[in-house]
Design an enzyme around this catalytic site. Structure first.
Site, PDB file in Angstrom:
ATOM      1  N   ASP A  15       0.862  -1.073   0.108  1.00 17.06           N
ATOM      2  CA  ASP A  15      -0.199  -0.220   0.133  1.00 17.06           C
ATOM      3  C   ASP A  15       0.783   1.278  -0.208  1.00 17.06           C
ATOM      4  O   ASP A  15       1.020   2.029   0.946  1.00 17.06           O
ATOM      5  CB  ASP A  15      -0.817  -0.051   1.201  1.00 17.06           C
ATOM      6  N   ASP A  20       6.897   1.119   1.945  1.00 14.63           N
ATOM      7  CA  ASP A  20       6.641   0.273   0.876  1.00 14.63           C
ATOM      8  C   ASP A  20       7.580   0.285  -0.238  1.00 14.63           C
ATOM      9  O   ASP A  20       8.165  -0.476  -1.070  1.00 14.63           O
ATOM     10  CB  ASP A  20       5.026   0.241   0.271  1.00 14.63           C
ATOM     11  N   ASN A  48      -2.791   2.682   3.405  1.00 17.84           N
ATOM     12  CA  ASN A  48      -2.233   3.965   4.020  1.00 17.84           C
ATOM     13  C   ASN A  48      -2.881   4.791   3.531  1.00 17.84           C
ATOM     14  O   ASN A  48      -3.221   5.656   4.099  1.00 17.84           O
ATOM     15  CB  ASN A  48      -0.708   4.129   3.578  1.00 17.84           C
ATOM     16  N   THR A 133       3.397  -6.026   2.546  1.00 17.53           N
ATOM     17  CA  THR A 133       3.744  -4.816   3.122  1.00 17.53           C
ATOM     18  C   THR A 133       2.610  -3.883   3.495  1.00 17.53           C
ATOM     19  O   THR A 133       3.019  -2.636   3.988  1.00 17.53           O
ATOM     20  CB  THR A 133       4.980  -3.967   2.409  1.00 17.53           C
ATOM     21  N   PHE A 174      -0.516  -1.239  12.494  1.00 19.17           N
ATOM     22  CA  PHE A 174      -1.512  -0.818  11.357  1.00 19.17           C
ATOM     23  C   PHE A 174      -1.777  -1.785  10.493  1.00 19.17           C
ATOM     24  O   PHE A 174      -3.136  -1.920  10.306  1.00 19.17           O
ATOM     25  CB  PHE A 174      -0.760   0.449  10.609  1.00 19.17           C
ATOM     26  N   ASN A 175      -0.851  -2.495   9.858  1.00 17.12           N
ATOM     27  CA  ASN A 175      -1.255  -3.165   8.794  1.00 17.12           C
ATOM     28  C   ASN A 175      -2.094  -4.542   9.349  1.00 17.12           C
ATOM     29  O   ASN A 175      -3.107  -4.902   8.589  1.00 17.12           O
ATOM     30  CB  ASN A 175      -0.196  -3.926   8.167  1.00 17.12           C
ATOM     31  N   HIS A 247      10.024  -0.108   7.988  1.00 15.72           N
ATOM     32  CA  HIS A 247       8.991  -1.243   8.482  1.00 15.72           C
ATOM     33  C   HIS A 247       9.135  -2.168   7.253  1.00 15.72           C
ATOM     34  O   HIS A 247       9.561  -3.385   7.503  1.00 15.72           O
ATOM     35  CB  HIS A 247       7.765  -0.797   8.636  1.00 15.72           C
ATOM     36  N   ASP A 248       8.507  -1.992   6.085  1.00 16.71           N
ATOM     37  CA  ASP A 248       8.306  -2.753   5.066  1.00 16.71           C
ATOM     38  C   ASP A 248       9.609  -3.394   4.362  1.00 16.71           C
ATOM     39  O   ASP A 248       9.657  -4.275   4.007  1.00 16.71           O
ATOM     40  CB  ASP A 248       7.585  -1.933   3.920  1.00 16.71           C
TER      41      ASP A 248
HETATM   42  O1  RIB Z   1       2.752  -0.011  10.794  1.00 15.41           O
HETATM   43  C1  RIB Z   1       3.752   0.142   9.531  1.00 15.41           C
HETATM   44  C2  RIB Z   1       3.119  -0.326   8.358  1.00 15.41           C
HETATM   45  O2  RIB Z   1       1.806   0.614   8.190  1.00 15.41           O
HETATM   46  C3  RIB Z   1       3.810  -0.161   7.049  1.00 15.41           C
HETATM   47  O3  RIB Z   1       3.601  -1.053   6.127  1.00 15.41           O
HETATM   48  C4  RIB Z   1       3.483   1.195   6.493  1.00 15.41           C
HETATM   49  O4  RIB Z   1       3.632   1.204   5.301  1.00 15.41           O
HETATM   50  C5  RIB Z   1       2.025   1.228   6.820  1.00 15.41           C
HETATM   51  O5  RIB Z   1       1.417   0.496   5.963  1.00 15.41           O
HETATM   52 CA    CA Z   2       2.910  -0.583   3.948  1.00 16.48          CA
END
Ligand code: RIB
Ligand code: CA
Length: 317
Positions: A15, A20, A48, A133, A174-175, A247-248
């Site tokens: 996303d 990403d 996102n 991701t 979040f994801n 993160h990704d």
């Molecule tokens: O928590 C981090 C994740 O949430 C990452 O994938 C970032 O791109 C958002 O999507």
């Molecule tokens: Ca992401």
């Protein structure tokens, strides 16, 4: 884990999103150099920002990095059950605020993301790794709609969750929180999972001195990555981070350089109920459930090595 150096057929599902995009820069750098990342398709999901924006961003990122010869398909606009949550506070209204990007030179496939994923799996001689991701909606629908293709999935390397904490709520990342029902399908599927959770991704920091090394590479992609890092860092430094958490990129880096990561095998279940803990990845660290581990949870990394490999990758453009 696959032996080092062997080609890894993979689908990039995300996303975009600054991190990403950097994860895809890393994967494409491998494809065009050591050839380990054998990218077969790119698929997008709402997360996102809304699907139209993540798909537009995906097309622009793929154009920027020269990933224009693999199919790109749009996937789920919203989670399996929940209403879509977005994160414009982190990535900006466009989902990829900051530097101007080239207009897309790659069209959107007529297939949906799940149809494209299924086609790639069906037609691949080897098993394929799904690198997710964003929210796990596309992968969950693939698993539900095509259980016969599970045997063609090598593993699902995902950025999501956290053994110890969340980032969108105290308990949930979040994801996973965007689509806990989808995450539940993935973790119950029996398909091997590598979970790059916050435990490692918040340690996978690119520091300001790393940004400068990327800036000094002086190629068209490095200039954009530098600006993405600066943008991402602006949000995070207000929260006390010493750098920009990658993160990704962890979900890709672990495939290319597994040796720099510390991985623990845990049984992970997804909390889909609750006012405070919905979206939590509940990892059985002490083995109290007696259930077999279902995920390789990445718990730590050699940050300096991570940064060096990422800088090296950006230098390949
Ligand atoms: O928590 C981090 C994740 O949430 C990452 O994938 C970032 O791109 C958002 O999507
Ligand atoms: Ca992401």
């Amino acid at each position: 884990m696959k032996e080092k150096g062997k080609k890894i057929p993979m689908i990039l599902d995300g996303d975009p999103g600054h991190d990403d995009a950097i994860a895809w820069v890393l994967a494409e750098a491998s494809r065009r150099s050591d050839g380990i990342a054998d990218i077969r398709a790119v698929t997008t999901v709402g997360g996102n920002v809304t699907l139209d924006k993540t798909t537009y961003n995906a097309r622009r990122v793929c154009t920027l990095i020269g990933l224009k010869d693999v199919p790109l398909a749009a996937g789920a606009a919203h989670p399996l059950q929940a209403e879509l949550m977005n994160a414009p506070s982190v990535h900006g209204e466009s989902g990829l605020d900051g530097p101007a990007l080239p207009e897309p030179e790659i069209e959107i496939s007529s297939l949906s993301a799940v149809e494209l994923m299924a086609k790639v799996l069906r037609e691949s001689r080897e098993k394929v790794t799904i690198v997710s991701t964003g929210p796990l909606t596309n992968t969950a629908v693939l698993l539900l709609a095509h259980p016969e293709l599970k045997k063609k999935i090598e593993r699902i390397s995902l950025m999501g969750g956290g053994v110890g904490f969340g980032n969108w709520t105290p308990a949930a990342e979040f994801n996973i929180l965007v689509d806990p029902e989808a995450a539940d399908v993935v973790f119950r599927s029996g398909v091997p999972v590598i979970m790059a959770g916050l435990d490692v991704t918040e340690r996978a920091l690119m520091l300001p001195e790393d940004f400068q090394k990327i800036r000094e590479l002086g190629n068209p992609v490095s200039d954009i990555v530098y600006q993405w890092l600066e943008f991402f860092y602006k949000f995070h430094c207000k929260l006390g981070y010493a750098g920009a958490p990658m993160h990704d990129p962890c979900a890709v880096m672990v495939l290319l350089h597994p040796e720099i990561f510390t991985i623990k095998k845990y049984h992970v279940e997804i909390e889909t109920e609750g006012d405070y803990c919905r979206g939590t990845t509940v990892a059985d660290v002490r083995g109290t459930t007696g259930k077999e581990p279902n995920a390789d949870c990445i718990m730590d990394l050699d940050r300096d090595a991570f940064a060096a490999y990422l800088i090296e990758a950006v230098g390949r453009y």
